[in-house]
Scaffold this motif. Structure first.
Motif, PDB file in Angstrom:
ATOM      1  N   ILE A   1       0.866  -1.177   0.000  1.00  9.66           N
ATOM      2  CA  ILE A   1       0.000   0.000   0.000  1.00  9.66           C
ATOM      3  C   ILE A   1       0.905   1.229   0.000  1.00  9.66           C
ATOM      4  O   ILE A   1       1.753   1.367   0.880  1.00  9.66           O
ATOM      5  CB  ILE A   1      -0.947   0.024   1.220  1.00  9.66           C
ATOM      6  N   GLU A   2       0.720   2.083  -0.989  1.00 17.78           N
ATOM      7  CA  GLU A   2       1.543   3.291  -1.131  1.00 17.78           C
ATOM      8  C   GLU A   2       0.645   4.510  -1.295  1.00 17.78           C
ATOM      9  O   GLU A   2      -0.409   4.433  -1.926  1.00 17.78           O
ATOM     10  CB  GLU A   2       2.439   3.207  -2.376  1.00 17.78           C
TER      11      GLU A   2
ATOM     12  N   ILE B   1      -0.508   5.782 -13.455  1.00 13.81           N
ATOM     13  CA  ILE B   1      -1.306   5.542 -12.250  1.00 13.81           C
ATOM     14  C   ILE B   1      -2.734   6.027 -12.460  1.00 13.81           C
ATOM     15  O   ILE B   1      -3.698   5.306 -12.200  1.00 13.81           O
ATOM     16  CB  ILE B   1      -0.695   6.264 -11.030  1.00 13.81           C
ATOM     17  N   ILE B   2      -2.867   7.256 -12.943  1.00  6.88           N
ATOM     18  CA  ILE B   2      -4.204   7.830 -13.140  1.00  6.88           C
ATOM     19  C   ILE B   2      -4.986   7.010 -14.153  1.00  6.88           C
ATOM     20  O   ILE B   2      -6.184   6.770 -13.970  1.00  6.88           O
ATOM     21  CB  ILE B   2      -4.102   9.315 -13.531  1.00  6.88           C
TER      22      ILE B   2
ATOM     23  N   LEU C   1      -0.501  -1.909  -4.740  1.00  5.02           N
ATOM     24  CA  LEU C   1       0.360  -2.266  -5.871  1.00  5.02           C
ATOM     25  C   LEU C   1       0.859  -3.700  -5.735  1.00  5.02           C
ATOM     26  O   LEU C   1       1.214  -4.138  -4.633  1.00  5.02           O
ATOM     27  CB  LEU C   1       1.572  -1.328  -5.923  1.00  5.02           C
ATOM     28  N   ASP C   2       0.913  -4.399  -6.868  1.00  8.05           N
ATOM     29  CA  ASP C   2       1.531  -5.722  -6.855  1.00  8.05           C
ATOM     30  C   ASP C   2       3.031  -5.571  -7.091  1.00  8.05           C
ATOM     31  O   ASP C   2       3.543  -4.449  -7.200  1.00  8.05           O
ATOM     32  CB  ASP C   2       0.861  -6.665  -7.866  1.00  8.05           C
TER      33      ASP C   2
ATOM     34  N   ILE D   1      -1.594  -1.465 -10.352  1.00  7.87           N
ATOM     35  CA  ILE D   1      -2.558  -1.085  -9.317  1.00  7.87           C
ATOM     36  C   ILE D   1      -3.665  -2.131  -9.252  1.00  7.87           C
ATOM     37  O   ILE D   1      -4.326  -2.415 -10.251  1.00  7.87           O
ATOM     38  CB  ILE D   1      -3.134   0.319  -9.592  1.00  7.87           C
ATOM     39  N   LEU D   2      -3.835  -2.688  -8.067  1.00  9.45           N
ATOM     40  CA  LEU D   2      -4.878  -3.686  -7.827  1.00  9.45           C
ATOM     41  C   LEU D   2      -6.135  -3.033  -7.275  1.00  9.45           C
ATOM     42  O   LEU D   2      -7.231  -3.573  -7.415  1.00  9.45           O
ATOM     43  CB  LEU D   2      -4.373  -4.742  -6.852  1.00  9.45           C
ATOM     44  N   GLY D   3      -5.961  -1.882  -6.624  1.00  9.74           N
ATOM     45  CA  GLY D   3      -7.082  -1.157  -6.051  1.00  9.74           C
ATOM     46  C   GLY D   3      -6.616   0.200  -5.574  1.00  9.74           C
ATOM     47  O   GLY D   3      -5.417   0.476  -5.514  1.00  9.74           O
ATOM     48  N   TYR D   4      -7.582   1.032  -5.254  1.00 12.08           N
ATOM     49  CA  TYR D   4      -7.257   2.374  -4.763  1.00 12.08           C
ATOM     50  C   TYR D   4      -8.320   2.819  -3.773  1.00 12.08           C
ATOM     51  O   TYR D   4      -9.447   2.310  -3.765  1.00 12.08           O
ATOM     52  CB  TYR D   4      -7.142   3.388  -5.916  1.00 12.08           C
TER      53      TYR D   4
END
Length: 182
Positions: free
Chosen positions: A5-6, A19-20, A65-66, A71-74
């Motif tokens: 988690i970042e 990312i966006i 993040l994996d 990105i796996l989720g936000y």
């Protein structure tokens, strides 16, 4: 699978446009709305519901993040909903404003469909809750459909249904959690 988690602000060298775009893809895929009149309509939808958090509240945008930095989720969050209502303009933002002094923070959370059920949402939510506790925020809330399957997830995370109202012909609930901060 290793998940980190970042904070969006701490990702650093990773290209923020990528990312966006990944957040956009997850948001559109996760949305209850499935019909759009092309890409411009999807972008407007994203600009209403997610972009203001990236632009004005990026320190409260958390990414799962994996190991390949996918990105796996936000989770996008806001520690002060009343203050944020100055720039958040989506439908129903003020529907439960009588609860915002007790539960000032709110959030939006989504995971990729292939990453659901792996504990990623819980990690994101706990990270945001810990950030709010550090900031001495009294409590947080989320608004969801009264029939949404995600209600069980939020209850498992310690949130309770606090109120139910109608929004655009649909019953929605305010789920809230107190952090017992001074």
């Amino acid at each position: 699978m290793q998940v980190v988690i970042e904070s969006f602000d701490n990702v650093g060298s990773f290209d923020q446009k990528i990312i966006i775009q990944q957040v956009f893809d997850i948001f559109i895929d996760s949305s209850n709305r499935k019909t759009f009149e092309g890409m411009d309509d999807k972008r407007k939808f994203f600009e209403c519901w997610v972009a203001p958090y990236i632009e004005k509240l990026s320190k409260h945008l958390w990414l799962a993040l994996d190991e390949k930095q996918n990105i796996l989720g936000y989770l996008t969050g806001c520690p002060d909903t009343i203050e944020a209502m100055k720039f958040l303009k989506y439908p129903g933002i003020n529907l439960f404003n009588d609860f915002f002094k007790t539960y000032p923070a709110h959030l939006h959370i989504n995971c990729r469909s292939d990453a659901r059920g792996l504990g990623i949402g819980g990690k994101l939510l706990n990270t945001f809750f810990n950030q709010l506790i550090t900031l001495n925020i009294k409590g947080g809330h989320i608004v969801t459909s009264s029939t949404a399957p995600n209600i069980y997830f939020y209850q498992k995370m310690g949130m309770v249904i606090t109120s139910e109202r109608e929004l655009m012909g649909e019953r929605v609930v305010l789920m809230a959690k107190s952090f017992n901060t001074p």
